[in-house]
Scaffold this active site. Structure first.
Site, PDB file in Angstrom:
ATOM      1  CB  SER A  22      -3.625  -1.740   1.894  1.00  0.00           C
ATOM      2  OG  SER A  22      -3.754  -1.351   0.543  1.00  0.00           O
ATOM      3  CE  LYS A  90     -11.127   4.915  -6.671  1.00  0.00           C
ATOM      4  NZ  LYS A  90     -12.474   4.483  -7.093  1.00  0.00           N
ATOM      5  CD  GLU A  91      -7.592  -1.333  -0.195  1.00  0.00           C
ATOM      6  OE1 GLU A  91      -8.496  -2.111  -0.547  1.00  0.00           O
ATOM      7  OE2 GLU A  91      -6.437  -1.721   0.089  1.00  0.00           O
ATOM      8  CG  LEU A  92      -0.971   4.203  -0.053  1.00  0.00           C
ATOM      9  CD1 LEU A  92      -0.469   3.478   1.192  1.00  0.00           C
ATOM     10  CD2 LEU A  92       0.055   4.110  -1.178  1.00  0.00           C
ATOM     11  CB  ILE A  95      -4.046   3.983   4.752  1.00  0.00           C
ATOM     12  CG1 ILE A  95      -5.021   2.805   4.734  1.00  0.00           C
ATOM     13  CG2 ILE A  95      -2.917   3.757   5.752  1.00  0.00           C
ATOM     14  CD1 ILE A  95      -4.453   1.528   4.136  1.00  0.00           C
TER      15      ILE A  95
END
Length: 165
Positions: A22, A90-92, A95
């Site tokens: 990311s 959003k990715e974080l 994750i």
């Protein structure tokens, strides 16, 4: 680990990757993360890379979330403008949720030209990014708070502080 081949994604096949990275493309794509992806590939690590893995015309959000779900290790490259990207946030969040839920996956933070305390305390450019998120998403402040929590949780891990390198 898997072969050197970069996997192609289509919405009908399962996506399995050794690593999901990311990062904020504008900050690091043509420098640090290019070198990181090359090093991973040399070691035979299959890493998800959006610009080479998602087919043109594919749905970005669903492809990204599926790639995250199919990855075993996460490398998060925090940079000056990382928090300004809703995609990165959003990715974080996804994750951090997966790492906490499963306990089987690892998250490795890299602080690229930004101090870990700036990310943890959400000061400097991170504070500015969150002020903008709060204004933009004033009808969904719960989501913005989840992003804040994900940043804090990711900074509780030991990582690499890469300044001016």
């Amino acid at each position: 680990m898997a072969s050197n081949k970069i996997q192609r994604c289509s919405s009908s096949q399962t996506k399995n990757f050794d690593v999901f990275v990311s990062f904020r493309g504008e900050d690091t794509r043509n420098g640090f993360t290019d070198h990181l992806f090359a090093a991973l590939q040399r070691k035979g690590v299959v890493a998800f890379r959006d610009d080479q893995t998602i087919e043109k015309g594919g749905f970005l959000e669903s492809e990204l979330l599926q790639a995250i779900e199919g990855s075993r290790v996460f490398i998060v490259v925090f940079s000056k403008d990382y928090a300004s990207s809703t995609w990165c946030m959003k990715e974080l969040t996804k994750i951090v949720d997966l790492v906490e839920e499963t306990g089987r996956r690892s998250m490795l933070p890299i602080f690229y030209d930004v101090g870990p305390s700036e990310v943890r305390k959400q000061s400097g450019k991170f504070a500015k990014a969150f002020a903008e998120h709060e204004e933009r998403f004033k009808d969904d402040l719960e989501m913005v708070e989840k992003w804040r929590e994900a940043l804090k949780a990711s900074c509780d891990r030991s990582g690499w502080d890469v300044q001016n390198k």
